[in-house]
Motif scaffolding. Structure first.
Motif, PDB file in Angstrom:
ATOM      1  N   PHE A 199     -69.606 118.193 135.324  1.00 12.34           N
ATOM      2  CA  PHE A 199     -69.671 118.674 136.703  1.00 12.34           C
ATOM      3  C   PHE A 199     -70.916 118.170 137.419  1.00 12.34           C
ATOM      4  O   PHE A 199     -70.957 118.146 138.655  1.00 12.34           O
ATOM      5  CB  PHE A 199     -69.620 120.199 136.744  1.00 12.34           C
ATOM      6  N   ALA A 200     -71.941 117.773 136.679  1.00 11.88           N
ATOM      7  CA  ALA A 200     -73.165 117.286 137.310  1.00 11.88           C
ATOM      8  C   ALA A 200     -72.912 116.018 138.111  1.00 11.88           C
ATOM      9  O   ALA A 200     -73.624 115.734 139.083  1.00 11.88           O
ATOM     10  CB  ALA A 200     -74.233 117.035 136.249  1.00 11.88           C
ATOM     11  N   ALA A 201     -71.898 115.242 137.720  1.00 12.06           N
ATOM     12  CA  ALA A 201     -71.553 113.997 138.421  1.00 12.06           C
ATOM     13  C   ALA A 201     -70.490 114.214 139.490  1.00 12.06           C
ATOM     14  O   ALA A 201     -70.010 113.242 140.087  1.00 12.06           O
ATOM     15  CB  ALA A 201     -71.073 112.949 137.420  1.00 12.06           C
ATOM     16  N   ALA A 202     -70.120 115.461 139.746  1.00  3.55           N
ATOM     17  CA  ALA A 202     -69.009 115.763 140.654  1.00  3.55           C
ATOM     18  C   ALA A 202     -69.450 116.199 142.043  1.00  3.55           C
ATOM     19  O   ALA A 202     -68.618 116.513 142.891  1.00  3.55           O
ATOM     20  CB  ALA A 202     -68.131 116.859 140.036  1.00  3.55           C
ATOM     21  N   GLY A 203     -70.764 116.211 142.310  1.00  4.04           N
ATOM     22  CA  GLY A 203     -71.271 116.770 143.553  1.00  4.04           C
ATOM     23  C   GLY A 203     -70.973 115.938 144.783  1.00  4.04           C
ATOM     24  O   GLY A 203     -71.041 114.708 144.761  1.00  4.04           O
ATOM     25  N   ASN A 204     -70.651 116.636 145.881  1.00  3.76           N
ATOM     26  CA  ASN A 204     -70.393 116.023 147.181  1.00  3.76           C
ATOM     27  C   ASN A 204     -71.168 116.777 148.259  1.00  3.76           C
ATOM     28  O   ASN A 204     -70.820 117.919 148.590  1.00  3.76           O
ATOM     29  CB  ASN A 204     -68.901 116.061 147.512  1.00  3.76           C
ATOM     30  N   PRO A 205     -72.221 116.174 148.834  1.00  6.21           N
ATOM     31  CA  PRO A 205     -73.012 116.878 149.860  1.00  6.21           C
ATOM     32  C   PRO A 205     -72.188 117.295 151.081  1.00  6.21           C
ATOM     33  O   PRO A 205     -72.477 118.317 151.706  1.00  6.21           O
ATOM     34  CB  PRO A 205     -74.087 115.848 150.241  1.00  6.21           C
ATOM     35  N   GLN A 206     -71.154 116.525 151.427  1.00  6.42           N
ATOM     36  CA  GLN A 206     -70.311 116.836 152.589  1.00  6.42           C
ATOM     37  C   GLN A 206     -69.004 117.494 152.162  1.00  6.42           C
ATOM     38  O   GLN A 206     -67.962 117.282 152.788  1.00  6.42           O
ATOM     39  CB  GLN A 206     -70.036 115.545 153.370  1.00  6.42           C
ATOM     40  N   PHE A 207     -69.055 118.285 151.113  1.00  9.29           N
ATOM     41  CA  PHE A 207     -67.843 118.853 150.521  1.00  9.29           C
ATOM     42  C   PHE A 207     -67.001 119.616 151.544  1.00  9.29           C
ATOM     43  O   PHE A 207     -65.791 119.376 151.668  1.00  9.29           O
ATOM     44  CB  PHE A 207     -68.228 119.775 149.369  1.00  9.29           C
TER      45      PHE A 207
END
Length: 215
Positions: A199-207
């Motif tokens: 999950f650490a590689a799944a981040g989206n700032p504009q989610f």
């Protein structure tokens, strides 16, 4: 173990997503960056690809929404993701492809029997992430209530947005009895297994913006 997408499912779905690294896909259709895992379903290198996107930053020890993208061979009648890594006592997101559309259904089981509709989580199809190319189908959905849930008794499990979480899957070759309905009965799965998803590689700032754009 890392599964290589290069010559299998990803190749069959060229144009479905562009590869950014061994474990991250940037989807040109939805705009999300997904952490992905390729899970084998046969000894002939057939597999299902599971992709997860979450907000960045996501709150620690608190619920947060997630987007899941499933890419499966057309032989898969339905595919399910167990967010707690087992069949029982966690949300089960079931998905299948039907007549040009994706269908998702959230269910839960307390014993090893057919799961029933679960109202503790909700899912919405992201239509820009639904397609088929004749050999595989792809369904993308946003889920609220999948990353934090009651387990047994008064216990609550919250998935770690900054690390690895154990997920599980099941799939069946048989389509649901009423494939146009999200509440349709389903057949017993032909296969199940589990994996550790990053999950650490799944981040989206504009989610949030991406979810709204895709809805």
């Amino acid at each position: 173990m890392r599964w290589n997408l290069g010559l299998t499912c990803a190749a069959a779905l060229s144009g479905f997503a562009s590869k950014a690294s061994a474990d991250v896909f940037r989807d040109p259709d939805t705009g999300f960056s997904f952490s992905q895992k390729d899970v084998p379903i046969t000894t002939n290198n057939d597999h299902i690809t599971f992709r997860v996107a979450i907000p960045s930053p996501a709150p620690a020890n608190q619920p947060y929404d997630a987007v899941v993208q499933i890419v499966a061979p057309v032989a898969a009648g339905w595919v399910g993701v167990a967010w707690g890594g087992s069949m029982t006592n966690n949300p089960l997101l079931l998905s299948w492809y039907n007549g040009g559309s994706g269908v998702v259904s959230i269910r839960r089981a307390t014993t090893h029997t057919a799961p029933t509709i679960y109202t503790g989580a909700t899912a919405q199809i992201l239509k820009k992430g639904v397609k088929t190319n004749g050999t595989h189908w792809q369904v993308t959905a946003q889920c609220a209530g999948c990353t934090s849930f009651a387990t047994t008794g008064s216990g609550t499990k919250t998935l770690n947005p900054a690390g690895s979480n154990r997920l599980a899957f099941a799939y069946s070759k048989a389509k649901p009895a009423q494939p146009g309905s999200a509440t349709s009965p389903i057949s017993v799965h032909d296969l199940f297994n589990y994996w550790e998803h990053d999950f650490a590689a799944a981040g989206n700032p504009q989610f949030a913006d991406l979810v709204n754009r895709n809805l």
